[in-house]
Design an enzyme around this catalytic site. Sequence first.
Site, PDB file in Angstrom:
ATOM      1  CG  HIS A 304     -12.243  18.895  -5.590  1.00  7.75           C
ATOM      2  ND1 HIS A 304     -12.996  17.824  -5.997  1.00  7.75           N
ATOM      3  CD2 HIS A 304     -12.983  19.999  -5.818  1.00  7.75           C
ATOM      4  CE1 HIS A 304     -14.149  18.272  -6.458  1.00  7.75           C
ATOM      5  NE2 HIS A 304     -14.170  19.583  -6.356  1.00  7.75           N
ATOM      6  CG  ASP A 361     -14.043  27.789  -4.178  1.00  2.00           C
ATOM      7  OD1 ASP A 361     -14.839  28.453  -4.842  1.00  2.00           O
ATOM      8  OD2 ASP A 361     -14.347  26.714  -3.638  1.00  2.00           O
TER       9      ASP A 361
HETATM   10  N1  CMC Z   1      -5.754  22.177   3.794  1.00  2.00           N
HETATM   11  C1  CMC Z   1      -5.068  21.325   4.562  1.00  2.00           C
HETATM   12  N2  CMC Z   1      -5.257  20.004   4.619  1.00  2.00           N
HETATM   13  C2  CMC Z   1      -6.239  19.514   3.849  1.00  2.00           C
HETATM   14  C3  CMC Z   1      -7.004  20.334   3.001  1.00  2.00           C
HETATM   15  C4  CMC Z   1      -6.733  21.707   2.997  1.00  2.00           C
HETATM   16  N3  CMC Z   1      -7.437  22.534   2.219  1.00  2.00           N
HETATM   17  N4  CMC Z   1      -7.900  19.571   2.344  1.00  2.00           N
HETATM   18  C5  CMC Z   1      -7.705  18.318   2.764  1.00  2.00           C
HETATM   19  N5  CMC Z   1      -6.695  18.269   3.671  1.00  2.00           N
HETATM   20  C6  CMC Z   1      -6.114  17.088   4.315  1.00  2.00           C
HETATM   21  C7  CMC Z   1      -6.999  16.584   5.450  1.00  2.00           C
HETATM   22  O1  CMC Z   1      -6.650  17.178   6.682  1.00  2.00           O
HETATM   23  C8  CMC Z   1      -6.718  15.102   5.397  1.00  2.00           C
HETATM   24  O2  CMC Z   1      -5.457  14.882   5.998  1.00  2.00           O
HETATM   25  P1  CMC Z   1      -5.202  13.513   6.839  1.00  2.00           P
HETATM   26  O3  CMC Z   1      -5.218  12.404   5.838  1.00  2.00           O
HETATM   27  O4  CMC Z   1      -3.875  13.742   7.491  1.00  2.00           O
HETATM   28  O5  CMC Z   1      -6.312  13.401   7.849  1.00  2.00           O
HETATM   29  C9  CMC Z   1      -6.542  14.817   3.898  1.00  2.00           C
HETATM   30  O6  CMC Z   1      -6.086  16.036   3.343  1.00  2.00           O
HETATM   31  C10 CMC Z   1      -7.833  14.382   3.204  1.00  2.00           C
HETATM   32  O7  CMC Z   1      -8.804  15.372   3.486  1.00  2.00           O
HETATM   33  P2  CMC Z   1     -10.365  15.096   3.638  1.00  2.00           P
HETATM   34  O8  CMC Z   1     -10.963  16.139   4.504  1.00  2.00           O
HETATM   35  O9  CMC Z   1     -10.569  13.665   4.026  1.00  2.00           O
HETATM   36  O10 CMC Z   1     -10.822  15.273   2.127  1.00  2.00           O
HETATM   37  P3  CMC Z   1     -12.297  15.467   1.644  1.00  2.00           P
HETATM   38  O11 CMC Z   1     -12.382  14.870   0.307  1.00  2.00           O
HETATM   39  O12 CMC Z   1     -13.260  14.959   2.667  1.00  2.00           O
HETATM   40  O13 CMC Z   1     -12.487  17.050   1.606  1.00  2.00           O
HETATM   41  C11 CMC Z   1     -12.489  19.292   0.862  1.00  2.00           C
HETATM   42  C12 CMC Z   1     -12.472  17.809   0.453  1.00  2.00           C
HETATM   43  C13 CMC Z   1     -12.656  20.152  -0.357  1.00  2.00           C
HETATM   44  C14 CMC Z   1     -13.667  19.528   1.819  1.00  2.00           C
HETATM   45  C15 CMC Z   1     -11.159  19.624   1.586  1.00  2.00           C
HETATM   46  O14 CMC Z   1     -10.078  19.451   0.698  1.00  2.00           O
HETATM   47  C16 CMC Z   1     -11.146  21.041   2.163  1.00  2.00           C
HETATM   48  O15 CMC Z   1     -11.592  21.234   3.291  1.00  2.00           O
HETATM   49  N6  CMC Z   1     -10.635  22.041   1.398  1.00  2.00           N
HETATM   50  C17 CMC Z   1     -10.663  23.429   1.842  1.00  2.00           C
HETATM   51  C18 CMC Z   1     -12.030  24.046   1.549  1.00  2.00           C
HETATM   52  C19 CMC Z   1     -12.233  24.274   0.074  1.00  2.00           C
HETATM   53  O16 CMC Z   1     -11.373  24.811  -0.618  1.00  2.00           O
HETATM   54  N7  CMC Z   1     -13.414  23.896  -0.410  1.00  2.00           N
HETATM   55  C20 CMC Z   1     -13.814  24.102  -1.831  1.00  2.00           C
HETATM   56  C21 CMC Z   1     -13.890  22.814  -2.552  1.00  2.00           C
HETATM   57  S1  CMC Z   1     -13.931  22.990  -4.349  1.00  2.00           S
HETATM   58  C22 CMC Z   1     -15.379  23.861  -4.743  1.00  2.00           C
HETATM   59  C23 CMC Z   1     -16.613  23.242  -4.217  1.00  2.00           C
HETATM   60  O17 CMC Z   1     -16.978  22.137  -4.587  1.00  2.00           O
HETATM   61  O18 CMC Z   1     -17.258  23.907  -3.428  1.00  2.00           O
END
Ligand code: CMC
Length: 425
Positions: A304, A361
């Site tokens: 998140h 989720d």
């Molecule tokens: N699985 C694997 N790795 C992950 C995940 C995941 N679900 N989420 C983040 N990471 C890793 C990402 O690859 C990155 O690694 P590195 O530092 O090596 O490059 C690190 O963690 C930071 O990730 P980010 O993409 O920079 O984080 P963000 O804040 O931009 O993204 C997020 C947040 C929710 C989009 C992401 O965690 C994600 O894609 N999660 C899976 C989709 C999901 O469950 N979404 C629902 C979110 S909660 C309800 C809502 O608001 O809709």
Amino acid sequence: MTKTATLIIDGKTLELPIIEGTQGDRGIDISRLRAETGCITYDPGYMNTGPCKSAITFVDGENGILRYRGYPIEQIAARGSFVETAWLLIFGELPSREQLSRFSAALCEEELLHEDVKHHFEGFPPNGHPMAILSAITNSLGCYHPELLEIESRGEFYLAASKIISKVRTIAAFSYRKSTGRPFMYPNPALSYCRNFLHMMFSIPHKHYDPSPEAVRALSLFLTLHADHEQNCSTSTVRMVGSTQANLFASVSAGICALWGRLHGGANAGVVEMLEQIRDGKTSPKDCIELVKQKKFRLMGFGHRIYKNFDPRARILKDAAHDLLLKLGKLDPLLDIAMELEAAALADPYFTERKLYPNVDFYSGIILRALNIPVSMFPVMFAIGRMPGWIAHWYEENQEQTKIHRPRQVYTGQIIRDYVPIDER
Ligand code: CMC
């Protein structure tokens, strides 16, 4: 005395006021930055940008805290209902008994769609995604209520909010019925908000669907936990569209589109698809985690932008999923698989080092499955829940009379070139 941050650019010193929120949040006010220095801020993904002040929802991601209008989510989840929560978010206070009963009556009053709206459904193909249908028909409501395109009083806002919160549920259920080829079931004003939705989803002519109180309660909890989450992508979209003075119907319809994506409200469907693949032996928790570490896959329902600790909504939904299956006497192997996957992820340094925990989720789909809601409808369920939050934010944006949202950019393209006629290229 206002605290300031000092910025020195090209030898010029600028004192930037620091704005403090009621919970200790601090924001550096850079509204004069470009005018005084010629610079803008560069913040991809808006990870450090607060485009507004807001008094609706507080999230402390480091400590796993979520409060609606100051009330802890755990208390609201245990004792409140979705309709009560909608009122709280939109109008700022818990409703009195009389306010709640008048609001519930308004939702009953507004539950029907104009008969002509029914024809819109005919224009969609049978396998049209219900999120596309929900967004399009929610936007079209503005055509049927032109008097509410310009909201000029609190009374008009109350009416528009009641219409949207009530009708979105009818549109959602009709879009599902359309996809199954079953006749539309009209709403029944004798039923509560959630029971009425399940009736429109699952009753058939001459056979009324009568869900258990536990199922109705679980749906209310699901919607309540999705009702707001401060400046997430879809809410920011609603505020951005609303900042142009676009009407409420169009603004929340844009929110539905933003919610659709897999990284946002589409993640709940992604989780269940992932768990089904494990159940069907196409992959395993261990393989999923390996693929994540090779950066080939994201574990859906994990991670998140704000929570760097357990998402409090995930904790509540995990317990509620157990509880509901027990009360309904149902077994769902996906719950065991989800718990196995969670344990495997949380035992792996990849997840702990990046502070990736289950989000809202991860377990919500188990509840929706127990209610017989199909996976294609999962993001639609999220949208019904998020509607009060979007409406509250649209109104706050509107009341603050802030400027149109219009970010800048750092241009990296060609400098200047002369036009080349087509024969000379
Ligand atoms: N699985 C694997 N790795 C992950 C995940 C995941 N679900 N989420 C983040 N990471 C890793 C990402 O690859 C990155 O690694 P590195 O530092 O090596 O490059 C690190 O963690 C930071 O990730 P980010 O993409 O920079 O984080 P963000 O804040 O931009 O993204 C997020 C947040 C929710 C989009 C992401 O965690 C994600 O894609 N999660 C899976 C989709 C999901 O469950 N979404 C629902 C979110 S909660 C309800 C809502 O608001 O809709």
